[in-house]
Design a protein around this motif. Structure first.
Motif, PDB file in Angstrom:
ATOM      1  N   LEU A 175      30.531  -9.578  29.748  1.00 28.13           N
ATOM      2  CA  LEU A 175      30.031  -8.261  30.495  1.00 28.13           C
ATOM      3  C   LEU A 175      29.056  -7.396  29.745  1.00 28.13           C
ATOM      4  O   LEU A 175      29.133  -7.311  28.516  1.00 28.13           O
ATOM      5  CB  LEU A 175      31.355  -7.539  30.943  1.00 28.13           C
ATOM      6  CG  LEU A 175      32.553  -8.426  31.492  1.00 28.13           C
ATOM      7  CD1 LEU A 175      33.424  -9.018  30.589  1.00 28.13           C
ATOM      8  CD2 LEU A 175      33.313  -7.496  32.588  1.00 28.13           C
ATOM      9  N   THR A 176      28.115  -6.637  30.478  1.00 29.62           N
ATOM     10  CA  THR A 176      27.412  -5.736  29.693  1.00 29.62           C
ATOM     11  C   THR A 176      27.615  -4.362  30.433  1.00 29.62           C
ATOM     12  O   THR A 176      27.640  -4.390  31.604  1.00 29.62           O
ATOM     13  CB  THR A 176      26.174  -6.296  29.692  1.00 29.62           C
ATOM     14  OG1 THR A 176      25.594  -6.743  30.941  1.00 29.62           O
ATOM     15  CG2 THR A 176      25.912  -7.421  28.866  1.00 29.62           C
ATOM     16  N   SER A 177      27.263  -3.482  29.924  1.00 27.75           N
ATOM     17  CA  SER A 177      27.154  -1.740  30.592  1.00 27.75           C
ATOM     18  C   SER A 177      26.104  -1.122  30.042  1.00 27.75           C
ATOM     19  O   SER A 177      25.426  -1.504  29.208  1.00 27.75           O
ATOM     20  CB  SER A 177      28.519  -1.365  30.515  1.00 27.75           C
ATOM     21  OG  SER A 177      28.688  -0.745  28.993  1.00 27.75           O
ATOM     22  N   ALA A 178      25.788  -0.038  31.109  1.00 28.48           N
ATOM     23  CA  ALA A 178      24.712   0.783  30.704  1.00 28.48           C
ATOM     24  C   ALA A 178      25.107   1.875  29.582  1.00 28.48           C
ATOM     25  O   ALA A 178      25.709   1.305  28.596  1.00 28.48           O
ATOM     26  CB  ALA A 178      24.236   1.411  31.918  1.00 28.48           C
ATOM     27  N   GLY A 179      24.527   3.118  29.772  1.00 29.94           N
ATOM     28  CA  GLY A 179      24.936   4.156  28.597  1.00 29.94           C
ATOM     29  C   GLY A 179      26.369   4.432  28.587  1.00 29.94           C
ATOM     30  O   GLY A 179      27.300   3.614  29.077  1.00 29.94           O
TER      31      GLY A 179
END
Length: 344
Positions: A175-179
């Protein structure tokens, strides 16, 4: 300041039954991102008040680690901690990520976790995605990172399906996320995935953050806070949440803000980052999840109270959103908050 909230010596056994979350701390780490992982996962508890996660920090070189602020954090554990983790989270580092030079030892360790066939879940916050990509974990997969770093990311990792317009991307085991703020959304999403909406909402209440922002919501919202003298759609959204069990039309919602449908539609998208129809669908799914977890209501009654009308409609929407039926969802998550094991 210690980055290890548990204060147990390195190598100590985890408390029985707890999911271990390991946070990879690198020089230049953003303190907010490091702290939010400990805060959110540390606040998740069962119906009996037992903590559901153990959160530990580790570093390529244990000891004092510089942050991007004017203080250091003390990290007692090394990268061997990752081998015993159920979830690994990689916050951003201003020292490494922007120069596309993530720590080689950290990259190799993450790569080996996958090579060994382990079921470890690996996630990143903000530009921590550079580390995951360097380890080959994102190749051919959908991912996101901070929108300011999107072009640099694309130049180096052309094989990654980068979507810089979303808050987070869930590829199952990666999983990846933004700021930074999107890291909160990602952590709540993982807690919700592990233990259901009730536990995640409880964590959100404890930490006074919004309980759920869908991953597909835009990173940049044109008007997140109403400008002075400019009407907002907030009152209409609040009213809609009180009346999800009934049909809600754009005309009705716009009238509550004394706006035309056209103006309301534009303002709503600017403030919520999505269309009114999509927002209502997401709120109804959340209401249905809550009712399935916390009540004994039959599926048809859950459907009525969440605004889906019929059990068939609820089944279709829940399956499209989560890939499960209402009864399967209840069987999986009902016991966590209620202490019960029923699946009716």
């Amino acid at each position: 300041m210690s980055a290890d909230a548990t204060r147990r010596p390195a190598g100590a056994e985890r408390p029985a039954g707890r999911h271990r979350v390991a946070v990879l701390v690198r020089p230049g780490v953003l303190p907010l991102e490091l702290g939010l992982v400990h805060q959110l996962f540390g606040a998740a508890v069962s119906a009996g008040g037992e903590r559901l996660y153990e959160v530990v920090s580790c570093a390529p070189k244990p000891g004092l680690v510089r942050t991007d602020a004017d203080f250091e954090v003390s990290v007692e554990r090394g990268l061997e901690t990752l081998e015993d983790a159920d979830t690994v989270i990689v916050p951003a580092s201003h020292d490494e990520d922007e120069d596309c030079a993530p720590d080689a030892l950290a990259v190799r360790t993450l790569r080996e976790l996958r090579r060994d066939g382990r079921a470890t879940r690996i996630a990143s916050i903000c530009t921590g995605a550079f580390v995951l990509a360097a380890a080959g974990l994102l190749e051919g997969r959908r991912a996101t990172t901070h929108w300011l770093s999107a072009e640099r990311f694309r130049e180096r990792f052309a094989g990654v399906d980068l979507d810089p317009d979303v808050l987070y991307a869930d590829e199952g085991d990666v999983l990846t996320s933004a700021g930074e703020a999107a890291g909160i959304d990602l952590c709540l999403h993982m807690i919700r995935r592990d233990h259901g909406a009730g536990v995640a909402n409880d964590v959100a209440r404890r930490t006074v953050v919004p309980p759920h922002r869908e991953g597909g919501q835009a990173q940049f919202i044109a008007r997140p806070v109403p400008e002075p003298g400019v009407s907002s759609t907030g009152a209409a959204r609040a009213w809609a949440l009180e009346h999800l069990d009934r049909p809600l039309s754009l005309r009705e919602l716009a009238a509550r803000e004394s706006m035309s449908v056209r103006t309301f539609t534009r303002r709503f998208r600017e403030e919520a980052g999505m269309s009114t129809a999509r927002w209502l669908a997401e709120q109804r799914i959340e209401r249905a999840r809550q009712l399935l977890e916390e009540t004994d209501l039959p599926v048809d009654r859950v459907a009525e109270r969440a605004g889906f009308g019929t059990g068939t409609s609820l089944r279709q929407h829940l399956h499209a959103a989560l890939g499960v039926s209402p009864s399967a969802y209840r069987a999986t998550f009902r016991g966590v908050r209620s202490g019960r094991d029923d699946s009716a």
